[in-house]
Design a protein around this motif. Structure first.
Motif, PDB file in Angstrom:
ATOM      1  N   SER A 120      64.391  45.117  60.973  1.00 11.09           N
ATOM      2  CA  SER A 120      63.590  44.432  61.996  1.00 11.09           C
ATOM      3  C   SER A 120      62.162  44.207  61.504  1.00 11.09           C
ATOM      4  O   SER A 120      61.527  43.210  61.855  1.00 11.09           O
ATOM      5  CB  SER A 120      63.597  45.225  63.301  1.00 11.09           C
ATOM      6  OG  SER A 120      62.988  46.481  63.122  1.00 11.09           O
ATOM      7  N   GLU A 121      61.666  45.106  60.664  1.00  7.76           N
ATOM      8  CA  GLU A 121      60.322  44.919  60.094  1.00  7.76           C
ATOM      9  C   GLU A 121      60.294  43.688  59.194  1.00  7.76           C
ATOM     10  O   GLU A 121      59.327  42.929  59.208  1.00  7.76           O
ATOM     11  CB  GLU A 121      59.881  46.168  59.312  1.00  7.76           C
ATOM     12  CG  GLU A 121      59.597  47.373  60.171  1.00  7.76           C
ATOM     13  CD  GLU A 121      60.848  48.133  60.599  1.00  7.76           C
ATOM     14  OE1 GLU A 121      60.758  48.912  61.557  1.00  7.76           O
ATOM     15  OE2 GLU A 121      61.919  47.929  59.992  1.00  7.76           O
ATOM     16  N   LEU A 162      50.450  41.052  57.170  1.00  5.26           N
ATOM     17  CA  LEU A 162      50.670  42.476  57.450  1.00  5.26           C
ATOM     18  C   LEU A 162      49.971  42.946  58.726  1.00  5.26           C
ATOM     19  O   LEU A 162      50.163  44.086  59.144  1.00  5.26           O
ATOM     20  CB  LEU A 162      50.209  43.320  56.255  1.00  5.26           C
ATOM     21  CG  LEU A 162      51.018  43.126  54.971  1.00  5.26           C
ATOM     22  CD1 LEU A 162      50.438  43.970  53.854  1.00  5.26           C
ATOM     23  CD2 LEU A 162      52.488  43.465  55.199  1.00  5.26           C
ATOM     24  N   SER A 163      49.201  42.079  59.370  1.00  2.00           N
ATOM     25  CA  SER A 163      48.432  42.491  60.551  1.00  2.00           C
ATOM     26  C   SER A 163      49.281  43.016  61.714  1.00  2.00           C
ATOM     27  O   SER A 163      48.817  43.887  62.442  1.00  2.00           O
ATOM     28  CB  SER A 163      47.514  41.360  61.014  1.00  2.00           C
ATOM     29  OG  SER A 163      48.260  40.253  61.456  1.00  2.00           O
ATOM     30  N   PRO A 164      50.522  42.553  61.916  1.00  2.00           N
ATOM     31  CA  PRO A 164      51.312  43.124  63.017  1.00  2.00           C
ATOM     32  C   PRO A 164      51.747  44.578  62.771  1.00  2.00           C
ATOM     33  O   PRO A 164      52.147  45.264  63.688  1.00  2.00           O
ATOM     34  CB  PRO A 164      52.551  42.230  63.098  1.00  2.00           C
ATOM     35  CG  PRO A 164      52.215  41.001  62.365  1.00  2.00           C
ATOM     36  CD  PRO A 164      51.195  41.380  61.350  1.00  2.00           C
ATOM     37  N   PHE A 165      51.664  45.027  61.533  1.00  2.00           N
ATOM     38  CA  PHE A 165      52.153  46.353  61.164  1.00  2.00           C
ATOM     39  C   PHE A 165      51.020  47.372  61.183  1.00  2.00           C
ATOM     40  O   PHE A 165      50.495  47.765  60.151  1.00  2.00           O
ATOM     41  CB  PHE A 165      52.836  46.311  59.793  1.00  2.00           C
ATOM     42  CG  PHE A 165      53.986  45.365  59.752  1.00  2.00           C
ATOM     43  CD1 PHE A 165      55.225  45.736  60.234  1.00  2.00           C
ATOM     44  CD2 PHE A 165      53.824  44.075  59.259  1.00  2.00           C
ATOM     45  CE1 PHE A 165      56.288  44.851  60.219  1.00  2.00           C
ATOM     46  CE2 PHE A 165      54.874  43.187  59.241  1.00  2.00           C
ATOM     47  CZ  PHE A 165      56.119  43.573  59.723  1.00  2.00           C
ATOM     48  N   LYS A 166      50.674  47.809  62.375  1.00  2.00           N
ATOM     49  CA  LYS A 166      49.586  48.775  62.529  1.00  2.00           C
ATOM     50  C   LYS A 166      50.087  50.214  62.456  1.00  2.00           C
ATOM     51  O   LYS A 166      49.386  51.108  62.032  1.00  2.00           O
ATOM     52  CB  LYS A 166      48.857  48.525  63.838  1.00  2.00           C
ATOM     53  CG  LYS A 166      48.295  47.101  63.894  1.00  2.00           C
ATOM     54  CD  LYS A 166      47.289  46.911  64.958  1.00  2.00           C
ATOM     55  CE  LYS A 166      46.796  45.505  65.105  1.00  2.00           C
ATOM     56  NZ  LYS A 166      46.666  44.666  63.987  1.00  2.00           N
ATOM     57  N   ASP A 167      51.327  50.428  62.859  1.00  2.00           N
ATOM     58  CA  ASP A 167      51.929  51.747  62.866  1.00  2.00           C
ATOM     59  C   ASP A 167      52.371  52.135  61.445  1.00  2.00           C
ATOM     60  O   ASP A 167      53.049  51.353  60.765  1.00  2.00           O
ATOM     61  CB  ASP A 167      53.137  51.740  63.820  1.00  2.00           C
ATOM     62  CG  ASP A 167      53.838  53.070  63.889  1.00  2.00           C
ATOM     63  OD1 ASP A 167      53.157  54.088  64.110  1.00  2.00           O
ATOM     64  OD2 ASP A 167      55.078  53.087  63.720  1.00  2.00           O
ATOM     65  N   GLU A 168      51.997  53.342  61.012  1.00  2.00           N
ATOM     66  CA  GLU A 168      52.334  53.794  59.655  1.00  2.00           C
ATOM     67  C   GLU A 168      53.848  53.890  59.442  1.00  2.00           C
ATOM     68  O   GLU A 168      54.330  53.650  58.336  1.00  2.00           O
ATOM     69  CB  GLU A 168      51.668  55.137  59.371  1.00  2.00           C
ATOM     70  CG  GLU A 168      50.176  55.030  59.105  1.00  2.00           C
ATOM     71  CD  GLU A 168      49.840  54.103  57.934  1.00  2.00           C
ATOM     72  OE1 GLU A 168      50.486  54.194  56.862  1.00  2.00           O
ATOM     73  OE2 GLU A 168      48.925  53.280  58.090  1.00  2.00           O
ATOM     74  N   ARG A 189      55.045  50.373  58.765  1.00  2.00           N
ATOM     75  CA  ARG A 189      54.575  49.993  57.426  1.00  2.00           C
ATOM     76  C   ARG A 189      55.421  50.669  56.352  1.00  2.00           C
ATOM     77  O   ARG A 189      55.779  50.059  55.348  1.00  2.00           O
ATOM     78  CB  ARG A 189      53.096  50.321  57.253  1.00  2.00           C
ATOM     79  CG  ARG A 189      52.175  49.467  58.115  1.00  2.00           C
ATOM     80  CD  ARG A 189      50.722  49.912  58.014  1.00  2.00           C
ATOM     81  NE  ARG A 189      50.127  49.562  56.732  1.00  2.00           N
ATOM     82  CZ  ARG A 189      49.559  48.390  56.459  1.00  2.00           C
ATOM     83  NH1 ARG A 189      49.513  47.455  57.391  1.00  2.00           N
ATOM     84  NH2 ARG A 189      49.044  48.162  55.280  1.00  2.00           N
ATOM     85  N   GLY A 190      55.738  51.925  56.586  1.00  2.00           N
ATOM     86  CA  GLY A 190      56.561  52.663  55.624  1.00  2.00           C
ATOM     87  C   GLY A 190      57.959  52.093  55.513  1.00  2.00           C
ATOM     88  O   GLY A 190      58.518  51.992  54.411  1.00  2.00           O
ATOM     89  N   ARG A 191      58.542  51.719  56.653  1.00  2.00           N
ATOM     90  CA  ARG A 191      59.889  51.121  56.619  1.00  2.00           C
ATOM     91  C   ARG A 191      59.873  49.765  55.924  1.00  2.00           C
ATOM     92  O   ARG A 191      60.775  49.448  55.150  1.00  2.00           O
ATOM     93  CB  ARG A 191      60.458  51.012  58.031  1.00  2.00           C
ATOM     94  CG  ARG A 191      60.915  52.349  58.594  1.00  2.00           C
ATOM     95  CD  ARG A 191      61.796  52.192  59.823  1.00  2.00           C
ATOM     96  NE  ARG A 191      61.135  51.501  60.909  1.00  2.00           N
ATOM     97  CZ  ARG A 191      60.667  52.090  62.002  1.00  2.00           C
ATOM     98  NH1 ARG A 191      60.789  53.381  62.157  1.00  2.00           N
ATOM     99  NH2 ARG A 191      60.095  51.381  62.959  1.00  2.00           N
ATOM    100  N   ASP A 229      52.792  46.496  47.497  1.00  2.00           N
ATOM    101  CA  ASP A 229      51.724  47.331  46.949  1.00  2.00           C
ATOM    102  C   ASP A 229      50.515  47.420  47.882  1.00  2.00           C
ATOM    103  O   ASP A 229      49.705  48.329  47.741  1.00  2.00           O
ATOM    104  CB  ASP A 229      51.302  46.805  45.579  1.00  2.00           C
ATOM    105  CG  ASP A 229      52.394  47.000  44.528  1.00  2.00           C
ATOM    106  OD1 ASP A 229      53.343  47.780  44.771  1.00  2.00           O
ATOM    107  OD2 ASP A 229      52.315  46.338  43.468  1.00  2.00           O
ATOM    108  N   ARG A 230      50.412  46.506  48.828  1.00  2.00           N
ATOM    109  CA  ARG A 230      49.306  46.530  49.814  1.00  2.00           C
ATOM    110  C   ARG A 230      49.623  47.406  51.023  1.00  2.00           C
ATOM    111  O   ARG A 230      48.745  47.674  51.834  1.00  2.00           O
ATOM    112  CB  ARG A 230      49.006  45.114  50.299  1.00  2.00           C
ATOM    113  CG  ARG A 230      48.430  44.184  49.254  1.00  2.00           C
ATOM    114  CD  ARG A 230      46.930  44.355  49.064  1.00  2.00           C
ATOM    115  NE  ARG A 230      46.176  44.133  50.263  1.00  2.00           N
ATOM    116  CZ  ARG A 230      45.695  42.977  50.661  1.00  2.00           C
ATOM    117  NH1 ARG A 230      45.885  41.890  49.930  1.00  2.00           N
ATOM    118  NH2 ARG A 230      45.006  42.875  51.778  1.00  2.00           N
ATOM    119  N   LEU A 231      50.869  47.802  51.168  1.00  2.00           N
ATOM    120  CA  LEU A 231      51.261  48.614  52.335  1.00  2.00           C
ATOM    121  C   LEU A 231      50.880  50.074  52.156  1.00  2.00           C
ATOM    122  O   LEU A 231      50.820  50.629  51.146  1.00  2.00           O
ATOM    123  CB  LEU A 231      52.771  48.487  52.591  1.00  2.00           C
ATOM    124  CG  LEU A 231      53.173  47.152  53.184  1.00  2.00           C
ATOM    125  CD1 LEU A 231      54.678  46.959  53.072  1.00  2.00           C
ATOM    126  CD2 LEU A 231      52.762  47.086  54.654  1.00  2.00           C
TER     127      LEU A 231
END
Length: 130
Positions: free
Chosen positions: A43-44, A71-77, A80-82, A128-130
Motif C-alpha cells: 500500500s505504501e 515522500l511528503s505523505p510518508f511522515k510515519d517512520e 517509511r520503513g515499509r 536512500d532518502r528514506l
C-alpha cells in the motif's frame, strides 16, 4: 545461519498455503500474473506511485525537490520503513528491468519510465532518502 536452518525446518513442516504466507511475511513479493503484469503488493508503494501525476515536472525543477515532494505523505517512520524495504526488494538484481518496468506501468503513476535500468536507479535514490 540458525535463522536459515529454522526457516527450512519450519517450511518443511507446513502445508503450501502456510509456506506462501510466511514467504510474503519475510519478503514483499512481486507477483507476476498470467499476462506477465506484476501487481503491486504494497500500500505504501501504491501511495508512492500516485504522487507521480502528469504535471509533476512543471512544479519542480530538480530531482531532489521531486523526491522530497513524493515522500511528503510518508511522515510515519513505520510507513517509511515499509516503503524503504519494498523499494529495496524491487531494486535487487533478482527483479529484472523488464519486471520492474511492468510493475511501474501497472501502477497509478502518470509519469512513465521506458528504461527499467533508469527506473531502478531512480528508485534506489528515493530509497536512500528514506
Amino acid at each position: 545461519m540458525f535463522m536459515l536452518f529454522f526457516l527450512i525446518v519450519v517450511f518443511t513442516k507446513l502445508n503450501t498455503d502456510e509456506v506462501d504466507i510466511l514467504k510474503q511475511a519475510f519478503r514483499p513479493e512481486i507477483i507476476i500474473q498470467s499476462a506477465s503484469r506484476p501487481s503491486v503488493k504494497s500500500s505504501e508503494f501504491d501511495t508512492f506511485t500516485r504522487q507521480f501525476h502528469q504535471d509533476l515536472m512543471e512544479y519542480f525543477s530538480t530531482e531532489d525537490a521531486v523526491i522530497q515532494w513524493i515522500l511528503s505523505p510518508f511522515k510515519d517512520e513505520t510507513e517509511r520503513g515499509r516503503l524503504k524495504a519494498y523499494l529495496d526488494t524491487l531494486t535487487q538484481d533478482d527483479v529484472s528491468d523488464e519486471e520492474l518496468r511492468k510493475l511501474w506501468w501497472s501502477s497509478e503513476a502518470d509519469i512513465v519510465f521506458y528504461d527499467g535500468a533508469e527506473l531502478r536507479a531512480f528508485l534506489k535514490r528515493v530509497r536512500d532518502r528514506l
